[in-house]
Design a protein around this motif. Sequence first.
Motif, short mmCIF file in Angstrom:
data_model
loop_
_atom_site.label_atom_id
_atom_site.label_comp_id
_atom_site.label_asym_id
_atom_site.label_seq_id
_atom_site.Cartn_x
_atom_site.Cartn_y
_atom_site.Cartn_z
N GLY A 11 0.81 -1.22 0.00
CA GLY A 11 0.00 0.00 0.00
C GLY A 11 0.84 1.26 0.00
O GLY A 11 2.04 1.23 0.23
N ALA A 12 0.17 2.39 -0.26
CA ALA A 12 0.84 3.68 -0.31
C ALA A 12 1.33 4.09 1.08
O ALA A 12 0.72 3.68 2.09
N PRO A 13 2.38 4.88 1.19
CA PRO A 13 3.17 5.43 0.07
C PRO A 13 4.10 4.39 -0.53
O PRO A 13 4.72 3.61 0.19
N TRP A 14 4.18 4.43 -1.85
CA TRP A 14 4.99 3.41 -2.54
C TRP A 14 6.45 3.79 -2.56
O TRP A 14 7.31 2.92 -2.66
N GLY A 15 6.71 5.09 -2.55
CA GLY A 15 8.09 5.52 -2.48
C GLY A 15 8.73 5.92 -3.79
O GLY A 15 9.94 5.79 -3.96
N PHE A 16 7.90 6.39 -4.72
CA PHE A 16 8.49 6.92 -5.95
C PHE A 16 7.72 8.14 -6.42
O PHE A 16 6.60 8.38 -6.00
N ARG A 17 8.36 8.91 -7.28
CA ARG A 17 7.73 10.08 -7.89
C ARG A 17 7.67 9.88 -9.39
O ARG A 17 8.51 9.19 -9.97
N LEU A 18 6.67 10.52 -9.95
CA LEU A 18 6.39 10.38 -11.37
C LEU A 18 6.49 11.75 -12.03
O LEU A 18 6.08 12.76 -11.45
N GLN A 19 7.02 11.77 -13.25
CA GLN A 19 6.97 13.01 -14.03
C GLN A 19 6.42 12.70 -15.41
O GLN A 19 6.32 11.54 -15.81
N ALA A 66 -2.78 9.21 -14.35
CA ALA A 66 -1.89 8.16 -13.85
C ALA A 66 -1.82 8.19 -12.33
O ALA A 66 -1.88 7.15 -11.67
N MET A 67 -1.72 9.38 -11.78
CA MET A 67 -1.67 9.51 -10.32
C MET A 67 -2.94 8.98 -9.68
O MET A 67 -2.91 8.29 -8.66
N THR A 68 -4.07 9.29 -10.31
CA THR A 68 -5.36 8.82 -9.79
C THR A 68 -5.43 7.30 -9.79
O THR A 68 -5.88 6.69 -8.81
N LEU A 69 -4.97 6.70 -10.87
CA LEU A 69 -5.02 5.23 -10.96
C LEU A 69 -4.08 4.60 -9.93
O LEU A 69 -4.43 3.59 -9.30
N ILE A 70 -2.92 5.19 -9.75
CA ILE A 70 -2.00 4.67 -8.75
C ILE A 70 -2.59 4.83 -7.35
O ILE A 70 -2.54 3.91 -6.52
N ASP A 71 -3.20 5.97 -7.12
CA ASP A 71 -3.82 6.21 -5.80
C ASP A 71 -4.98 5.25 -5.54
O ASP A 71 -5.31 4.97 -4.39
N ALA A 72 -5.61 4.76 -6.61
CA ALA A 72 -6.74 3.85 -6.47
C ALA A 72 -6.30 2.42 -6.18
O ALA A 72 -7.14 1.56 -5.93
N1 LEU Z 1 4.37 9.40 -4.48
C1 LEU Z 1 3.41 8.31 -4.49
C2 LEU Z 1 3.81 7.26 -3.49
O1 LEU Z 1 4.98 7.11 -3.21
C3 LEU Z 1 3.35 7.67 -5.87
C4 LEU Z 1 2.81 8.59 -6.91
C5 LEU Z 1 3.34 8.25 -8.26
C6 LEU Z 1 1.30 8.57 -6.89
O2 LEU Z 1 2.94 6.57 -2.99
#
Ligand code: LEU
Length: 85
Positions: A11-19, A66-72
Amino acid sequence: EEEVQVTLAGGAPWGFRLQGGAEQRKPLQVSKIRRRSQAGRSGLRERDQLLSINGVSCTDFSHASAMTLIDASGHQLVLTVRRVA
Ligand code: LEU
């Protein structure tokens, strides 16, 4: 160049950033990975380009979509990425 699938668990936080994102005419790309995180343990790497998120092709997605899908995602996040050596 290769295609790689990684599975992040816990589960979140996953530990990465997206650009990037379609609205910027740039690929969705991993910009930063926190080493001691699910992303760091999964084998995901900085500069990997996202092809799919939980089986959904995301190459035409905006950054926000993309952020929304990852958050879901629940406790598991499966990413397919293109890796350029
Ligand atoms: N920063 C978020 C996390 O580490 C991921 C992001 C790409 C939605 O959970």
